[in-house]
Write a protein that holds these residues in place. Sequence first.
Motif, PDB file in Angstrom:
ATOM      1  N   ALA A   1      40.338  63.035  68.242  1.00 31.52           N
ATOM      2  CA  ALA A   1      39.449  62.021  69.542  1.00 31.52           C
ATOM      3  C   ALA A   1      38.389  61.480  68.736  1.00 31.52           C
ATOM      4  CB  ALA A   1      38.806  62.970  70.762  1.00 31.52           C
ATOM      5  N   ALA A   2      38.130  60.944  67.690  1.00 28.71           N
ATOM      6  CA  ALA A   2      37.383  60.449  66.855  1.00 28.71           C
ATOM      7  C   ALA A   2      38.233  59.269  66.011  1.00 28.71           C
ATOM      8  CB  ALA A   2      36.148  60.695  65.897  1.00 28.71           C
ATOM      9  N   ARG A   3      38.447  59.901  65.809  1.00 28.74           N
ATOM     10  CA  ARG A   3      40.089  58.606  65.318  1.00 28.74           C
ATOM     11  C   ARG A   3      40.725  57.642  66.580  1.00 28.74           C
ATOM     12  NH1 ARG A   3      44.641  61.888  63.371  1.00 28.74           N
ATOM     13  NH2 ARG A   3      46.002  61.498  65.063  1.00 28.74           N
ATOM     14  N   ASN A   4      40.835  57.792  67.705  1.00 26.43           N
ATOM     15  CA  ASN A   4      40.854  57.287  68.734  1.00 26.43           C
ATOM     16  C   ASN A   4      42.538  56.381  68.658  1.00 26.43           C
ATOM     17  OD1 ASN A   4      40.831  55.977  71.139  1.00 26.43           O
ATOM     18  ND2 ASN A   4      38.850  54.917  71.019  1.00 26.43           N
ATOM     19  N   GLY A   5      43.347  56.275  68.085  1.00 28.49           N
ATOM     20  CA  GLY A   5      44.075  55.196  68.089  1.00 28.49           C
ATOM     21  C   GLY A   5      43.620  54.212  66.617  1.00 28.49           C
ATOM     22  N   LYS A   6      43.127  54.364  65.640  1.00 31.25           N
ATOM     23  CA  LYS A   6      42.586  53.732  64.774  1.00 31.25           C
ATOM     24  C   LYS A   6      42.361  54.398  63.786  1.00 31.25           C
ATOM     25  CE  LYS A   6      38.856  50.727  62.926  1.00 31.25           C
ATOM     26  NZ  LYS A   6      37.395  49.630  63.373  1.00 31.25           N
ATOM     27  N   PRO A   7      42.829  55.044  62.984  1.00 29.52           N
ATOM     28  CA  PRO A   7      43.431  55.432  61.841  1.00 29.52           C
ATOM     29  C   PRO A   7      41.350  55.343  61.010  1.00 29.52           C
ATOM     30  CG  PRO A   7      44.787  53.986  61.228  1.00 29.52           C
ATOM     31  CD  PRO A   7      44.160  53.677  62.530  1.00 29.52           C
ATOM     32  N   PHE A   8      41.345  56.578  60.124  1.00 25.47           N
ATOM     33  CA  PHE A   8      39.884  56.163  59.085  1.00 25.47           C
ATOM     34  C   PHE A   8      40.742  55.470  57.626  1.00 25.47           C
ATOM     35  CE2 PHE A   8      39.602  60.304  61.580  1.00 25.47           C
ATOM     36  CZ  PHE A   8      38.754  60.014  62.138  1.00 25.47           C
ATOM     37  N   THR A   9      39.746  54.915  57.021  1.00 30.18           N
ATOM     38  CA  THR A   9      40.051  53.750  56.127  1.00 30.18           C
ATOM     39  C   THR A   9      39.596  54.628  54.907  1.00 30.18           C
ATOM     40  OG1 THR A   9      38.392  52.295  56.617  1.00 30.18           O
ATOM     41  CG2 THR A   9      39.914  51.738  57.874  1.00 30.18           C
ATOM     42  N   ASP A  10      38.679  55.203  55.030  1.00 32.88           N
ATOM     43  CA  ASP A  10      37.942  55.747  53.708  1.00 32.88           C
ATOM     44  C   ASP A  10      37.172  57.445  54.154  1.00 32.88           C
ATOM     45  OD1 ASP A  10      35.326  54.426  54.347  1.00 32.88           O
ATOM     46  OD2 ASP A  10      35.876  53.000  53.477  1.00 32.88           O
ATOM     47  N   PRO A  11      36.285  57.495  53.725  1.00 31.60           N
ATOM     48  CA  PRO A  11      35.581  58.673  53.529  1.00 31.60           C
ATOM     49  C   PRO A  11      34.455  58.912  53.765  1.00 31.60           C
ATOM     50  CG  PRO A  11      36.347  58.875  50.759  1.00 31.60           C
ATOM     51  CD  PRO A  11      37.006  57.841  51.639  1.00 31.60           C
ATOM     52  N   VAL A  12      34.351  57.236  53.539  1.00 32.08           N
ATOM     53  CA  VAL A  12      33.063  57.036  54.303  1.00 32.08           C
ATOM     54  C   VAL A  12      33.530  56.455  55.856  1.00 32.08           C
ATOM     55  CG1 VAL A  12      31.158  54.673  54.407  1.00 32.08           C
ATOM     56  CG2 VAL A  12      31.711  55.372  52.517  1.00 32.08           C
ATOM     57  N   ASP A  13      34.279  56.129  56.437  1.00 38.25           N
ATOM     58  CA  ASP A  13      34.530  55.558  57.595  1.00 38.25           C
ATOM     59  C   ASP A  13      34.494  56.922  58.404  1.00 38.25           C
ATOM     60  OD1 ASP A  13      35.257  53.554  59.917  1.00 38.25           O
ATOM     61  OD2 ASP A  13      37.421  54.723  59.388  1.00 38.25           O
TER      62      ASP A  13
ATOM     63  N   LEU B   1      29.064  65.776  55.909  1.00 38.79           N
ATOM     64  CA  LEU B   1      28.882  66.099  56.899  1.00 38.79           C
ATOM     65  C   LEU B   1      27.037  65.790  56.990  1.00 38.79           C
ATOM     66  CD1 LEU B   1      30.061  69.575  57.006  1.00 38.79           C
ATOM     67  CD2 LEU B   1      30.373  67.694  58.300  1.00 38.79           C
ATOM     68  N   ARG B   2      26.194  65.642  55.611  1.00 41.16           N
ATOM     69  CA  ARG B   2      25.172  64.708  55.059  1.00 41.16           C
ATOM     70  C   ARG B   2      25.093  63.513  56.375  1.00 41.16           C
ATOM     71  NH1 ARG B   2      24.255  67.597  50.374  1.00 41.16           N
ATOM     72  NH2 ARG B   2      24.744  65.844  49.491  1.00 41.16           N
ATOM     73  N   ARG B   3      26.115  62.571  56.113  1.00 41.72           N
ATOM     74  CA  ARG B   3      26.225  61.093  56.921  1.00 41.72           C
ATOM     75  C   ARG B   3      26.593  61.164  57.507  1.00 41.72           C
ATOM     76  NH1 ARG B   3      27.621  56.446  54.476  1.00 41.72           N
ATOM     77  NH2 ARG B   3      25.894  56.811  52.393  1.00 41.72           N
ATOM     78  N   ALA B   4      27.682  62.089  57.976  1.00 38.85           N
ATOM     79  CA  ALA B   4      27.588  62.369  59.475  1.00 38.85           C
ATOM     80  C   ALA B   4      27.079  62.395  60.460  1.00 38.85           C
ATOM     81  CB  ALA B   4      28.954  63.433  59.801  1.00 38.85           C
ATOM     82  N   HIS B   5      25.937  63.778  60.155  1.00 42.47           N
ATOM     83  CA  HIS B   5      25.073  64.251  60.617  1.00 42.47           C
ATOM     84  C   HIS B   5      23.598  63.000  60.728  1.00 42.47           C
ATOM     85  CE1 HIS B   5      25.055  68.287  61.526  1.00 42.47           C
ATOM     86  NE2 HIS B   5      25.155  68.483  60.363  1.00 42.47           N
ATOM     87  N   ALA B   6      23.227  61.977  59.583  1.00 43.98           N
ATOM     88  CA  ALA B   6      22.641  61.309  59.527  1.00 43.98           C
ATOM     89  C   ALA B   6      23.109  60.340  60.740  1.00 43.98           C
ATOM     90  CB  ALA B   6      22.515  60.404  58.297  1.00 43.98           C
ATOM     91  N   GLN B   7      24.263  60.152  60.524  1.00 41.47           N
ATOM     92  CA  GLN B   7      24.815  58.771  61.515  1.00 41.47           C
ATOM     93  C   GLN B   7      24.207  59.059  62.566  1.00 41.47           C
ATOM     94  OE1 GLN B   7      26.430  56.506  60.059  1.00 41.47           O
ATOM     95  NE2 GLN B   7      26.313  54.475  62.072  1.00 41.47           N
ATOM     96  N   ALA B   8      24.402  60.243  63.198  1.00 43.13           N
ATOM     97  CA  ALA B   8      24.767  61.092  64.516  1.00 43.13           C
ATOM     98  C   ALA B   8      23.219  61.113  64.736  1.00 43.13           C
ATOM     99  CB  ALA B   8      25.080  62.291  64.952  1.00 43.13           C
ATOM    100  N   GLN B   9      22.052  61.178  64.141  1.00 42.17           N
ATOM    101  CA  GLN B   9      20.676  60.908  64.196  1.00 42.17           C
ATOM    102  C   GLN B   9      20.169  59.579  64.425  1.00 42.17           C
ATOM    103  OE1 GLN B   9      18.901  63.147  61.631  1.00 42.17           O
ATOM    104  NE2 GLN B   9      19.461  64.808  62.089  1.00 42.17           N
TER     105      GLN B   9
END
Length: 633
Positions: A336-348, A390-398
């Motif tokens: 669902a997070a991909r939502n039809g648009k491929p992930f481009t790199d680990p940051v994305d 995961l730290r980046r994912a949590h920071a982005q979510a916050q």
Amino acid sequence: HASTHAAGVVIGDRPLVDLVPLYRDPKSDTLVTQYNMKFVEQAGLVKFDFLGLTTLTILRRGVDFISRMGQSVDLSSIPLDDPATYDMLSRGDTAGVFQFEGAGMRDVLKQMRPTRLEDLIAAVALYRPGPMANIPDYCRRKHGEAWEPPHEEIRDILEETYGIMVYQEQVMQIAQKMAGYSLGAADLLRRAMGKKIRAEMDHQRAIFTDGAMGRGIAKDKAVEVFDLMAKFADYGFNKSHAAAYALVSYQTAWMKANHPVAFLAACMSLAREKTEKLAALRQEAERMGIAVLPPDINRSEADFSVEQVEDGKYGIRYALAAIKKVGFSAMEALVAARNGKPFTDPVDFATRIDPRQINRMQVENLAKAGAFECIEPNRARLFHSADVILRRAHAQAQEAASGQIGLFGGGGEKEPLRLDTSPDWPEFERLAMEAEAVGFHMTAHPLDSYGLVLRKLGVTRASQLLAVAEAGVSRVKIAGCVVDRKERPTRTGNKMAWVRLSDASGGCEVTVFSEVLGRVREILVAGAAVLVSAELKLEGEALRITATDIVELEQAAAQRQSELRIWLEREDALPQLQTALQDQKGGAGRIVLLPGVTDSCDVEIRLRGGYRVTPLLGQKLRTLPGISRVEQV
């Protein structure tokens, strides 16, 4: 104790409590009748067995996959005389086909060579203890052997099964035609024969004999037919039951023969959490030339899917949720997070996933399975960077929750991740990690690196074992990775084992008796590569493989005379190379060093003494800095 029928449901014409005493199962919310199945019928209830067959779900998903491939199928209107389906069944090519998967049933189909649905119905009814004694007669008569009915009056009733009483309905029809029974009376006769109630049988014998004699049939012939009916009714099968099963079997066989990609994808979808079943289905797909594409965070769904590959054909894309310890709902959230648009790199990837749905173990297992290779080919790097992601994912979510923008790039360039700098795993370790996460080797097989060694050792591939045995060969060498080992005690109190092995061509099961097992038990662990000296024996159409000796494949490779050629780019590679080779002295192989970076180098340095030259040593040396190439010859 109170036992409950797994599928039995009773129905009455009024509240059940008015007809039978009820009981509430403390382990569930189910109400259960206190009378058993025989007495509920006498109390006026009708009993149904509602069976839940996963095969029906496989067929439904198969139809859905076919639809995604641009075709439509209505299973209720498929032809029941499809030559491709019967050809496939006659070959015993029935992996995944309902009712017909087992080795015994495959043998029956090969003997029978079915050409009509009635043959499949008979196969379902006959393949049980007792009736199966009639299978050879059925097959011979089907292929032309003459037969005669017990009495000419019932030829038309037994013609479909070549003079053999197979179904309970045939017993009832014979009673009707020869002795004038009504349908209800014929059903009572069937029940009496099945239960072998002596008094009732004697009573029915008299009724049958009198009825037959009244129709001009001699008494001794009537008694002969009755006795024959009694014998067959003991294990006669209900034809309507067999026909329903045979139709579902035919539908699955038809789908496999005509839409194999959709069929196998559906089978894998239903076996998503059964690693052994998935491994077998993958081997079946490879045998049929169907590509099973590895898990990919940009292409895989949570479940198995069909995907068009470069040559225009369709392959099966491996499910993310089939990777161990990742969970279906979490993988649905990832898709669902991909939502039809491929992930481009680990940051994305880190900035788009929901950290509430994805944890460290899931990221690590996805990395081990190779699912991140589309954005980072170094599996080890992603594996060791799970916490960073995961730290980046949590920071982005916050940040998103607080409404702040810009801490990690906001709408502009994203702040890069400080990923681990580890080199990728050597091939053996990479494949071991992959097998740990997927349950089997997906992208390659550890034995691929042993190609030269296996040829020198004269190893027979798993896919060739049956043909080799049929050609009269009784002793072979087999190489494979241990998939599973099951032990059981023998009559003498010792233990024997069945060991399943896999190689790149498929798999096999090896019987290991106690005298061999006692010597080699420690090396028979999952994932270990072994060389088995074995004896082959055909038992009917089944192949028995018995181990006479087992050794580690590395040990066997080290004892062969071979040469390892090492190309050196820099002089500073020598100290690490010397350290790596120190523990490998004492084998039968030779080490040759080639200074320079081109194949035209004409300087060769042969190291003194013998070394244990193995594919694993070659892979370890390839990871050393300053070494450009390693080749075993």
